[in-house]
Design a protein around this motif. Structure first.
Motif, PDB file in Angstrom:
ATOM      1  N   VAL A   1       1.337  -0.870   0.395  1.00 58.56           N
ATOM      2  CA  VAL A   1       0.293   0.064  -0.028  1.00 58.56           C
ATOM      3  C   VAL A   1       0.948   1.056  -0.415  1.00 58.56           C
ATOM      4  O   VAL A   1       1.377   1.347   0.923  1.00 58.56           O
ATOM      5  CB  VAL A   1      -1.026  -0.337   1.240  1.00 58.56           C
ATOM      6  N   GLY A   2       0.479   1.854  -0.653  1.00 60.79           N
ATOM      7  CA  GLY A   2       1.627   3.378  -1.562  1.00 60.79           C
ATOM      8  C   GLY A   2       0.839   4.690  -0.398  1.00 60.79           C
ATOM      9  O   GLY A   2      -0.542   4.457  -0.111  1.00 60.79           O
ATOM     10  N   VAL A   3       1.013   5.324   0.376  1.00 63.63           N
ATOM     11  CA  VAL A   3       0.740   6.573   1.035  1.00 63.63           C
ATOM     12  C   VAL A   3       1.494   7.900   1.015  1.00 63.63           C
ATOM     13  O   VAL A   3       2.623   8.075   1.032  1.00 63.63           O
ATOM     14  CB  VAL A   3       0.680   6.142   2.926  1.00 63.63           C
ATOM     15  N   LEU A   4       0.646   8.514   0.272  1.00 66.40           N
ATOM     16  CA  LEU A   4       2.392  10.213  -0.471  1.00 66.40           C
ATOM     17  C   LEU A   4       1.195  11.522   0.824  1.00 66.40           C
ATOM     18  O   LEU A   4       0.495  11.477   1.353  1.00 66.40           O
ATOM     19  CB  LEU A   4       1.288  10.485  -1.636  1.00 66.40           C
ATOM     20  N   VAL A   5       2.801  11.642   1.526  1.00 68.61           N
ATOM     21  CA  VAL A   5       2.900  13.131   2.120  1.00 68.61           C
ATOM     22  C   VAL A   5       3.090  14.149   1.296  1.00 68.61           C
ATOM     23  O   VAL A   5       4.252  13.894   1.045  1.00 68.61           O
ATOM     24  CB  VAL A   5       3.693  12.608   3.536  1.00 68.61           C
ATOM     25  N   VAL A   6       2.209  15.378   1.746  1.00 68.21           N
ATOM     26  CA  VAL A   6       2.517  15.950   0.648  1.00 68.21           C
ATOM     27  C   VAL A   6       2.218  17.343   2.216  1.00 68.21           C
ATOM     28  O   VAL A   6       1.581  17.523   2.849  1.00 68.21           O
ATOM     29  CB  VAL A   6       1.617  16.499   0.060  1.00 68.21           C
TER      30      VAL A   6
ATOM     31  N   TYR B   1       5.884   8.122   0.766  1.00 71.17           N
ATOM     32  CA  TYR B   1       5.978   8.701  -0.635  1.00 71.17           C
ATOM     33  C   TYR B   1       5.696  10.279   0.387  1.00 71.17           C
ATOM     34  O   TYR B   1       5.086  10.798   0.950  1.00 71.17           O
ATOM     35  CB  TYR B   1       5.557   8.889  -1.889  1.00 71.17           C
ATOM     36  N   GLN B   2       6.615  11.043  -0.269  1.00 69.19           N
ATOM     37  CA  GLN B   2       6.639  12.507   0.557  1.00 69.19           C
ATOM     38  C   GLN B   2       7.088  13.466  -1.480  1.00 69.19           C
ATOM     39  O   GLN B   2       7.063  13.479  -1.926  1.00 69.19           O
ATOM     40  CB  GLN B   2       7.721  13.139   0.776  1.00 69.19           C
ATOM     41  N   ALA B   3       6.111  14.518  -1.264  1.00 69.50           N
ATOM     42  CA  ALA B   3       6.340  15.763  -1.711  1.00 69.50           C
ATOM     43  C   ALA B   3       5.698  16.902  -1.479  1.00 69.50           C
ATOM     44  O   ALA B   3       5.072  17.032  -0.390  1.00 69.50           O
ATOM     45  CB  ALA B   3       4.776  15.465  -2.904  1.00 69.50           C
TER      46      ALA B   3
ATOM     47  N   THR C   1       9.185  20.568   5.778  1.00 72.86           N
ATOM     48  CA  THR C   1       9.765  19.126   5.660  1.00 72.86           C
ATOM     49  C   THR C   1       9.868  18.879   7.103  1.00 72.86           C
ATOM     50  O   THR C   1       9.699  17.186   7.142  1.00 72.86           O
ATOM     51  CB  THR C   1      11.604  19.917   5.604  1.00 72.86           C
ATOM     52  N   ARG C   2       9.671  19.278   8.189  1.00 73.45           N
ATOM     53  CA  ARG C   2      10.342  18.461   9.331  1.00 73.45           C
ATOM     54  C   ARG C   2       8.684  18.059   9.880  1.00 73.45           C
ATOM     55  O   ARG C   2       9.180  16.493   9.873  1.00 73.45           O
ATOM     56  CB  ARG C   2      10.422  19.840  10.725  1.00 73.45           C
ATOM     57  N   SER C   3       7.670  18.378   9.437  1.00 72.56           N
ATOM     58  CA  SER C   3       5.993  18.159   9.464  1.00 72.56           C
ATOM     59  C   SER C   3       6.689  16.570   8.667  1.00 72.56           C
ATOM     60  O   SER C   3       6.227  15.453   9.284  1.00 72.56           O
ATOM     61  CB  SER C   3       5.524  18.960   9.708  1.00 72.56           C
ATOM     62  N   ARG C   4       6.847  16.728   7.414  1.00 71.17           N
ATOM     63  CA  ARG C   4       6.311  15.813   6.695  1.00 71.17           C
ATOM     64  C   ARG C   4       7.527  14.502   7.143  1.00 71.17           C
ATOM     65  O   ARG C   4       6.449  13.504   6.741  1.00 71.17           O
ATOM     66  CB  ARG C   4       6.785  16.666   5.255  1.00 71.17           C
ATOM     67  N   ASN C   5       8.655  14.643   7.213  1.00 63.24           N
ATOM     68  CA  ASN C   5       9.170  13.789   7.663  1.00 63.24           C
ATOM     69  C   ASN C   5       9.351  13.362   9.044  1.00 63.24           C
ATOM     70  O   ASN C   5       8.892  11.373   9.195  1.00 63.24           O
ATOM     71  CB  ASN C   5      10.605  13.961   7.799  1.00 63.24           C
TER      72      ASN C   5
END
Length: 412
Positions: free
Chosen positions: A126-131, A153-155, A135-139
Motif C-alpha cells: 500500500v502506497g501513502v503520499l505525504v504532501v 512517498y513525499q512531495a 520538511t520537518r512535519s512531512r518527515n
C-alpha cells in the motif's frame, strides 16, 4: 515470502496463546523468553525476514523496555505488549518508535493483535503520499508510516504530488497539509478528485488550525477525513488504517460484484462494461467469440457436479493464460466469451483454434477419474456496430458449430 514474527514473552501461558494467535495469521513464530535469547536469534537471522517483533515491556533481563530499544535498533517494527497500564509506562512506550502497544488487561488483545499483524503484512503493498511544505512535519509523518510498513512517498508541493500520484497507482492514501508552496491543500484535493474518486483513493487533510470552516472546506472539496495537529500517535494510526481499509473494502465489493464466483473470471455484466470502453476507443478491428463446452451435461451426469466444477475452473484458468491480452468472461453454465481487439480476423480465428486444440488435448482429472472435453466456437468479426450485434452473430455461428458435429469453429 512467508514472514516470521519474533515473539519475546517470558510468561508461559501468554506465550502459548500468542503463538496460536500469530499462527492463525499464517505467520511463522520464533520465540524468546529473554532479551539475551532475542539477541542470539538476531545474530543468526536477517532482520528483513521478520515482519515485526511482538515484545513484552518487562522481561527478566530487561525490566524497563530495553528489549524494545534493541528490536528498534535492529530495524524491526515493534508491537509492545504489557501488563503495566499506568500512564507513565504508556507514555514511555509511545515515546519510542513502536508500531503500537497493547495492554494485556485488554480483553480484545488477541483479536486486535491478529488484525494488526495482518495489516502490517498488507501494508507492504500500500502506497501513502505525504504532501506538505514543512520538511520537518512531512518527515515526521513519513517516519510514522514507515513503522507500519507502508510504501511511503513525499512531495513538497501540489504539482509534485499530482505527478507522483500518476506514476504510482498503488497509492491508496494522500495526507496533505493545507499550506503548500504552490496551492492550498483544499485546491490539491479538488484537482485529485478530477481523476480519482473517494472510493479509489482516500485523502486526509491536515492543519494546525482548529478551524471548523477549514475542515468543512476539505470535506466539501472531496477529502475523506481531516486531522488537526498536534495529534497523538494512536489517533493518527486509527485514522490512517480506517481510510486505507475503506478503499480496500470498496475494492473487494467491486471485485465480488464483477467476478464469477466459481471460475473467478469477469462476469457477464463486467464483460459488457469492459467491452463498451474498448468500443468507444474505436479499435481498428474486433472479434467476439462464444465458446461452449461440448456435452458438458454428460460430464455432470456421469462424474458428478464436483468434477464438472473442476472442468469449468481449469478451462477458465487456461483461458486467462491463453487470452491474457483480451477480455474474457464466463457467461453462465458452460458458456464463455472472448473479446479480441486490434487483431485481424484471421489471426483471431487462429488464436481461438489453438485454444480449442489445447482443450481437446487436455486431460481433466479429479480424484481417481479423468475426462476429455472439446469446444464449439462461434466468432463474429466486425469493425463497427454494437456489442449486442456481435453477440447475436457469434451465437448464430456457435449454433452452426454444434450442428456441424461440435469441436470446431464457425465464423463469417
Amino acid at each position: 515470502m512467508k514472514y516470521k514474527i519474533l515473539l519475546v514473552e517470558h510468561d508461559g501461558s501468554s506465550l502459548r496463546v500468542l503463538k496460536r494467535v500469530i499462527g492463525k495469521a499464517n505467520l511463522d513464530v520464533v520465540t524468546a523468553t529473554t532479551l539475551t535469547e532475542a539477541k542470539i536469534i538476531f545474530e543468526n537471522s536477517t532482520p528483513e525476514s521478520f515482519l515485526c517483533a511482538v515484545v513484552d515491556y518487562a522481561l527478566p533481563d530487561a525490566p524497563h523496555g530495553e528489549a524494545i530499544d534493541f528490536a528498534i535498533a535492529s530495524f524491526v517494527p515493534v508491537i509492545v505488549i504489557t501488563s503495566q497500564t499506568d500512564k507513565d509506562v504508556r507514555e514511555r512506550i509511545l515515546s519510542k518508535a513502536v508500531v503500537d502497544y497493547i495492554p494485556k488487561s485488554n480483553s480484545q488483545i488477541y483479536e486486535y493483535l491478529s488484525r494488526l499483524l495482518t495489516r502490517l503484512e498488507k501494508n507492504r503493498d500500500v502506497g501513502v503520499l505525504v504532501v506538505g511544505g514543512n520538511t520537518r512535519s512531512r518527515n515526521d509523518i513519513y517516519a510514522l508510516l514507515n513503522r507500519h510498513n507502508f510504501i511511503s512517498y513525499q512531495a513538497a508541493n501540489g504539482e509534485k504530488a499530482l505527478e507522483m500520484l500518476n506514476q504510482n497507482p498503488h497509492i491508496k492514501l494522500i495526507i496533505t497539509d493545507q499550506k503548500l508552496p504552490d496551492m492550498t491543500g483544499v485546491d490539491l484535493v479538488s484537482k485529485v478528485r478530477k481523476t480519482h474518486t473517494k472510493e479509489s483513493l482516500s485523502v486526509i487533510g491536515t492543519s494546525e488550525k482548529g478551524d471548523a470552516a477549514l475542515l468543512a472546506n476539505f470535506i466539501k472539496s472531496g477529502a475523506n477525513d481531516y486531522l488537526r495537529r498536534p495529534y497523538c500517535h494512536e489517533e493518527f494510526f486509527c485514522r490512517i488504517l480506517q481510510n486505507v481499509e475503506y478503499v480496500e473494502q470498496i475494492e473487494v465489493i467491486k471485485k465480488t460484484a464483477n467476478t464469477d464466483y466459481l471460475t473467478k473470471l469477469p462476469n457477464r455484466r463486467h464483460f459488457f462494461a469492459q467491452v463498451e470502453k474498448i468500443m468507444h476507443s474505436k479499435p481498428q478491428s474486433v472479434s467476439l467469440a462464444l465458446i461452449d463446452l461440448d456435452y458438458f451435461k454428460t460430464v455432470n451426469d456421469n462424474y458428478g457436479h464436483d468434477f464438472g466444477d473442476v472442468v469449468l475452473k481449469e478451462t477458465a484458468r487456461m483461458m486467462q493464460k491463453h487470452f491474457a491480452q483480451d477480455v474474457v468472461s464466463r457467461f453462465g453454465g458452460e458458456e464463455f466469451c472472448v473479446f479480441l481487439s486490434n487483431i485481424e480476423a484471421s489471426a483471431a480465428k487462429e488464436k481461438l483454434d489453438a485454444f480449442r486444440e489445447a482443450i481437446s488435448e487436455k486431460s481433466f482429472k479429479y480424484k481417481d477419474q479423468q475426462v476429455h472435453c472439446t469446444l464449439s466456437i462461434g466468432i463474429s468479426h466486425k469493425r463497427t456496430g454494437k456489442i449486442e450485434s456481435l453477440l447475436s452473430t457469434a451465437d448464430e455461428f456457435l449454433y452452426k458449430a454444434k450442428a456441424r458435429g461440435r469441436n470446431c469453429i464457425v465464423d463469417e
